[in-house]
Design a protein around this motif. Sequence first.
Motif, PDB file in Angstrom:
ATOM      1  N   MET A   1      28.330  12.569  -4.008  1.00  0.00           N
ATOM      2  CA  MET A   1      27.962  12.532  -2.588  1.00  0.00           C
ATOM      3  C   MET A   1      29.053  13.160  -1.725  1.00  0.00           C
ATOM      4  O   MET A   1      28.763  13.946  -0.817  1.00  0.00           O
TER       5      MET A   1
ATOM      6  N   GLN B   1      28.292   8.567  -8.586  1.00  0.00           N
ATOM      7  CA  GLN B   1      27.476   9.023  -7.461  1.00  0.00           C
ATOM      8  C   GLN B   1      28.314   9.223  -6.197  1.00  0.00           C
ATOM      9  O   GLN B   1      28.073  10.147  -5.430  1.00  0.00           O
ATOM     10  N   LYS B   2      29.334   8.389  -6.002  1.00  0.00           N
ATOM     11  CA  LYS B   2      30.162   8.520  -4.799  1.00  0.00           C
ATOM     12  C   LYS B   2      30.912   9.859  -4.786  1.00  0.00           C
ATOM     13  O   LYS B   2      31.085  10.485  -3.731  1.00  0.00           O
TER      14      LYS B   2
ATOM     15  N   ASN C   1      17.505  16.896  -0.002  1.00  0.00           N
ATOM     16  CA  ASN C   1      18.405  15.963  -0.675  1.00  0.00           C
ATOM     17  C   ASN C   1      17.646  14.823  -1.337  1.00  0.00           C
ATOM     18  O   ASN C   1      18.202  14.134  -2.199  1.00  0.00           O
TER      19      ASN C   1
ATOM     20  N   LEU D   1      28.238  16.622   0.080  1.00  0.00           N
ATOM     21  CA  LEU D   1      28.170  16.622   1.540  1.00  0.00           C
ATOM     22  C   LEU D   1      29.126  17.659   2.143  1.00  0.00           C
ATOM     23  O   LEU D   1      28.748  18.416   3.042  1.00  0.00           O
TER      24      LEU D   1
ATOM     25  N   ILE E   1      23.595  16.222  -2.562  1.00  0.00           N
ATOM     26  CA  ILE E   1      24.481  15.058  -2.414  1.00  0.00           C
ATOM     27  C   ILE E   1      24.174  13.938  -3.407  1.00  0.00           C
ATOM     28  O   ILE E   1      25.017  13.081  -3.644  1.00  0.00           O
ATOM     29  N   LEU E   2      22.979  13.933  -4.000  1.00  0.00           N
ATOM     30  CA  LEU E   2      22.577  12.841  -4.890  1.00  0.00           C
ATOM     31  C   LEU E   2      22.199  13.365  -6.269  1.00  0.00           C
ATOM     32  O   LEU E   2      21.825  14.538  -6.413  1.00  0.00           O
TER      33      LEU E   2
END
Length: 502
Positions: free
Chosen positions: A475, A471-472, A404, A479, A452-453
């Motif tokens: 993520m 980005q949220k 990640n 995830l 996730i990133l």
Amino acid sequence: MFKNFIGFNLASSTHRSNLERKMARQKSLIISLVVSVIVSLILWNLPTDSFGIAGLTIVEQRVIAVFAFATLMWLTEAIPSWATSVLIIVILLFTCSTSSLWLFSTDSGVIPLGTLIGYKSLMYTFADPIIMLFLGGFILAIAATKTGLDVLLAKVMLKPFGTNPKFVLLGFILATGVFSMFLSNTATAAMMLTFLTPVLKSLPADGKGKIGLALAIPIGANIGGIATPIGTPPNAIALKYLNDPEGLNMNLGFGQWMLFMLPFALLVLFIAWILLLKLFPFKAKTIELNIEGTTKKDWQSIVVYITFALTILLWVCDRITGVNSNVVAMLPIGVFCACGIITRRDLEEINWSVLWMVAGGFALGVAMQDTGLATHMIESIPFNSWSPLLMIVGSGLLCYALSNFISNTATASLLVPILAVVGTAAAENLASFGGVAPLLIGLAMSASLAMILPISTPPNALAHATGMVEQKDMMRVGLIMGIIGFILGYIMLVFIGRAGLL
């Protein structure tokens, strides 16, 4: 007088800010480089008995120091990852090989020098058969783009999904996944995002569906690559160690890999589709697909179509034909170069940095094996006392966590050689779970599930660059998909391992 213009101070402030960030970044990289070198030199010069490995020689200690250097450089990216790979091969050649400088090849007499690595073995990593496998994949991708085969396939694959937004989303996920099985994940993501751009413009500005469509591309590229040995570098790295004639020698074929990894990839892609629909529902009732691009119909294009289909067929049927998948990869290279489809300029477009990075990982594996460090590690660590399930799943978690934040290829290059050694030592213990294969295949799978990133994978970065994905959101989806994929993947590997299908 220009200082009196409105906006001069703003432009000047922006320039200073950018310059300060650039200088801070350079300072951080220099510190990382210095720290990496210092740590490596300390390991290089420590007393050999401080490592707790019985029988450790000087050359083996140097390999440990080089391995630590590679790890720190790949983690911090003080220099580009591919440059680190090239550098460690050069260091090994000059300090640990049969053609090293006399200063490093002289036995002190106090502590045994150990076995030097054959310099040809290190240089062969640049032309390892797996490198040729990837080269064939890159050549196919370039030829497909030049002739418009990629556009044709995209139109054919997306047409059945109609104009219903839900099914258009499924179409993009599956099409991206299928392309990434045989072409570069990065190239696939870039191509599919190009097709997606006019679709995004036709959707309501305040709709969440745009986010789901933009995320469908990196998810499809990352997961689709799991399905074939050439889908992503970690797969090829794992396959190399599984099939190494002087190592595990499992003779795992291209088609055999796809037999269990293709259904897994398709299942995870389907789950991703449902997740994206739940998290990012569409407002629009219909979506009009407008895939622009021309498809050539000259004789060279026909050659590309036939060769593309034949290459994939031979890859899938390698256990039937008896032709190794690495050898099959040479078919498009030979045909396209001979027919003038691939030119000298096209060769410049090949992603050589990926190939060189993979070669660096192979060189570390060669160094561990040829110096005897792998053997001494096996003798020093009681792997057989470890729980086989913990070993398999725990290594996957470590790989997932690292991938990640650093390159998937770098992670696989670091972990696969070590786990190949560990697996060999614990072969009897792992037998009830299918041996070493689930261990190494699990690493490759875990590397691809790490997303996730924006920095996790190039497809993630490309999707984030569209401005549609925060980005949220990445993520959250990354995830959830990582957890689901990880659980399903290891359930599958344990099942087929216990059933003796590997």
